[in-house]
Design a protein around this motif. Structure first.
Motif, PDB file in Angstrom:
ATOM      1  N   TYR A  11      38.864  23.678  14.790  1.00 45.14           N
ATOM      2  CA  TYR A  11      37.737  23.191  15.579  1.00 45.14           C
ATOM      3  C   TYR A  11      36.515  23.119  14.686  1.00 45.14           C
ATOM      4  N   MET A  13      32.610  23.333  14.202  1.00 45.04           N
ATOM      5  CA  MET A  13      31.408  23.859  14.853  1.00 45.04           C
ATOM      6  C   MET A  13      30.259  23.526  13.911  1.00 45.04           C
ATOM      7  N   VAL A  20      42.424  27.393  13.677  1.00 41.13           N
ATOM      8  CA  VAL A  20      43.022  28.256  14.704  1.00 41.13           C
ATOM      9  C   VAL A  20      44.540  28.336  14.517  1.00 41.13           C
ATOM     10  N   SER A  39      46.709  38.104  20.756  1.00 39.77           N
ATOM     11  CA  SER A  39      45.467  38.689  21.249  1.00 39.77           C
ATOM     12  C   SER A  39      44.506  37.575  21.647  1.00 39.77           C
ATOM     13  N   SER A  40      43.425  37.962  22.322  1.00 43.58           N
ATOM     14  CA  SER A  40      42.432  36.990  22.752  1.00 43.58           C
ATOM     15  C   SER A  40      41.845  36.279  21.535  1.00 43.58           C
ATOM     16  N   GLY A  41      41.773  34.963  21.590  1.00 41.30           N
ATOM     17  CA  GLY A  41      41.218  34.186  20.488  1.00 41.30           C
ATOM     18  C   GLY A  41      42.225  33.842  19.404  1.00 41.30           C
ATOM     19  N   SER A  42      43.476  34.252  19.587  1.00 42.75           N
ATOM     20  CA  SER A  42      44.481  33.990  18.543  1.00 42.75           C
ATOM     21  C   SER A  42      44.963  32.533  18.551  1.00 42.75           C
ATOM     22  N   GLY A  43      44.629  31.787  19.600  1.00 34.39           N
ATOM     23  CA  GLY A  43      44.993  30.364  19.623  1.00 34.39           C
ATOM     24  C   GLY A  43      46.106  30.023  20.590  1.00 34.39           C
ATOM     25  N   LYS A  44      46.386  30.922  21.531  1.00 40.92           N
ATOM     26  CA  LYS A  44      47.484  30.695  22.483  1.00 40.92           C
ATOM     27  C   LYS A  44      47.244  29.445  23.343  1.00 40.92           C
ATOM     28  N   SER A  45      46.040  29.333  23.903  1.00 42.13           N
ATOM     29  CA  SER A  45      45.758  28.164  24.752  1.00 42.13           C
ATOM     30  C   SER A  45      45.785  26.887  23.911  1.00 42.13           C
ATOM     31  N   THR A  46      45.208  26.981  22.719  1.00 41.44           N
ATOM     32  CA  THR A  46      45.218  25.823  21.809  1.00 41.44           C
ATOM     33  C   THR A  46      46.651  25.355  21.570  1.00 41.44           C
ATOM     34  N   GLU A 173      48.511  32.233  30.693  1.00 40.83           N
ATOM     35  CA  GLU A 173      48.029  33.469  31.348  1.00 40.83           C
ATOM     36  C   GLU A 173      48.010  33.337  32.878  1.00 40.83           C
TER      37      GLU A 173
HETATM   38  N1  LIG Z   1      36.904  23.331  22.003  1.00 34.65           N
HETATM   39  C1  LIG Z   1      36.687  24.290  21.100  1.00 34.65           C
HETATM   40  N2  LIG Z   1      35.721  24.175  20.180  1.00 34.65           N
HETATM   41  C2  LIG Z   1      35.501  25.130  19.257  1.00 34.65           C
HETATM   42  N3  LIG Z   1      36.237  26.254  19.157  1.00 34.65           N
HETATM   43  C3  LIG Z   1      37.208  26.436  20.031  1.00 34.65           C
HETATM   44  C4  LIG Z   1      37.504  25.469  21.062  1.00 34.65           C
HETATM   45  N4  LIG Z   1      38.554  25.936  21.787  1.00 34.65           N
HETATM   46  C5  LIG Z   1      38.881  27.121  21.244  1.00 34.65           C
HETATM   47  N5  LIG Z   1      38.093  27.421  20.191  1.00 34.65           N
HETATM   48  C6  LIG Z   1      38.196  28.631  19.361  1.00 34.65           C
HETATM   49  O1  LIG Z   1      39.520  28.723  18.888  1.00 34.65           O
HETATM   50  C7  LIG Z   1      40.005  30.052  18.927  1.00 34.65           C
HETATM   51  C8  LIG Z   1      41.279  30.108  19.742  1.00 34.65           C
HETATM   52  O2  LIG Z   1      41.000  29.789  21.086  1.00 34.65           O
HETATM   53  P1  LIG Z   1      42.110  29.836  22.216  1.00 34.65           P
HETATM   54  O3  LIG Z   1      41.430  29.491  23.497  1.00 34.65           O
HETATM   55  O4  LIG Z   1      43.262  28.990  21.827  1.00 34.65           O
HETATM   56  O5  LIG Z   1      42.551  31.371  22.177  1.00 34.65           O
HETATM   57  P2  LIG Z   1      43.449  32.203  23.182  1.00 34.65           P
HETATM   58  O6  LIG Z   1      44.454  32.897  22.361  1.00 34.65           O
HETATM   59  O7  LIG Z   1      43.938  31.324  24.273  1.00 34.65           O
HETATM   60  O8  LIG Z   1      42.428  33.260  23.765  1.00 34.65           O
HETATM   61  P3  LIG Z   1      42.372  33.953  25.234  1.00 34.65           P
HETATM   62  O9  LIG Z   1      43.464  34.979  25.261  1.00 34.65           O
HETATM   63  O10 LIG Z   1      41.017  34.587  25.255  1.00 34.65           O
HETATM   64  O11 LIG Z   1      42.549  32.887  26.247  1.00 34.65           O
HETATM   65  C9  LIG Z   1      38.864  30.882  19.489  1.00 34.65           C
HETATM   66  O12 LIG Z   1      38.220  31.523  18.410  1.00 34.65           O
HETATM   67  C10 LIG Z   1      37.958  29.897  20.151  1.00 34.65           C
HETATM   68  O13 LIG Z   1      36.621  30.303  20.079  1.00 34.65           O
END
Ligand SMILES: Nc1ncnc2c1ncn2[C@@H]1O[C@H](COP(=O)(O)OP(=O)(O)OP(=O)(O)O)[C@@H](O)[C@H]1O
Ligand SMILES: [Mg+2]
Length: 237
Positions: A11, A13, A20, A39-46, A173
């Protein structure tokens, strides 16, 4: 059924770019219940968004039933996203102005030609009512989402995700916003659909949730780091 090859996603910024996913590869078989931990922020949703073509990778590809998802035409990719895949999110994403029944019918009617609207709607309504019955919500079909509990909202979201009989269900989740008991009921429901043949990929940070799966992988440092053999769950014994 699904194979991800060497997925990269960063991403931007401002001037900085945050990577990610740094080469994620994984696969899921038909009828499998796969959990991706991290863990939170590890990129699972991505990652889940890439698997379902809600977003596009910087590099790498996803293959669904042997066919590339990102090298195909846009229309075909939209069909993959709308027909082959169903999504369930942590915060439900239901449409607040619509009733429970209408929320579930909508994806079933996307793409219906105007001339066929009435007959399709009748059929879609019948199927949506049957699906709402399967998730245990027959008594709530005329309610609006804000008149439902969290667990009930997630049941509606699951019915909506499955109304088009997707080959693959992606869940982000799905119990993250629910207490333990209601979360367990939602997992029971997903396990039931999986036992009936539904392929599921679910992401979670909660190792207790993950024991429901046939197989667990973990997302660490932008890569799939280790594969944990599924533990026998006391709840399922
Ligand atoms: N659209 C975006 N623009 C910039 N950074 C992003 C964007 N989406 C996610 N990120 C960053 O990418 C990283 C991974 O985000 P992601 O949402 O995939 O994590 P996650 O594992 O799903 O976290 P959670 O468990 O909190 O849902 C995070 O550091 C987040 O800040
Ligand atoms: Mg997330």
């Amino acid at each position: 059924m699904l194979r991800a090859y060497d997925l990269y996603k960063a991403y931007k910024m401002g001037k900085a770019s945050v990577e990610v996913l740094s080469g994620v590869s994984l696969s899921a078989k038909a009828s499998e219940f796969l959990v991706i931990l991290g863990s939170s922020g590890s990129g699972k949703s991505t990652l889940l968004h890439l698997l379902g073509a809600l977003d596009i990778p910087d590099k790498g590809d996803v293959e669904f039933q042997g066919k590339s998802v990102f090298q195909r035409a846009k229309k075909s990719r939209e069909n993959y996203r709308n027909r082959d895949v169903g999504f369930v999110f942590q915060f439900y994403h239901l449409l607040p102005e619509l009733t429970v029944l209408e929320n579930v019918i909508i994806p079933r009617l996307i793409g219906t030609p105007a001339l066929k609207w009435l007959s399709h709607r009748r059929e879609a309504k019948k199927e949506a009512l049957a699906m709402l019955d399967r998730v245990g919500l027959s008594h709530r079909v005329k309610h609006r989402p804000n008149e439902l509990s969290g667990g009930e909202r997630q049941r509606v979201a699951i019915a909506r995700a499955l109304i088009n009989k997707p080959t693959l269900l992606l869940a982000d989740e799905p119990t993250g916003n629910l207490d333990e008991k209601i979360g367990a009921e939602i997992l029971d429901l997903l396990s039931e659909f999986n036992s009936a043949g539904q392929t599921i990929i679910m992401v979670t940070h909660d190792a207790r949730v993950a024991v429901r799966a046939h197989r667990q992988v973990r997302l660490v440092g932008g890569k799939i780091e280790k594969v944990v053999p599924a533990q026998p769950s006391p709840a399922l014994a």
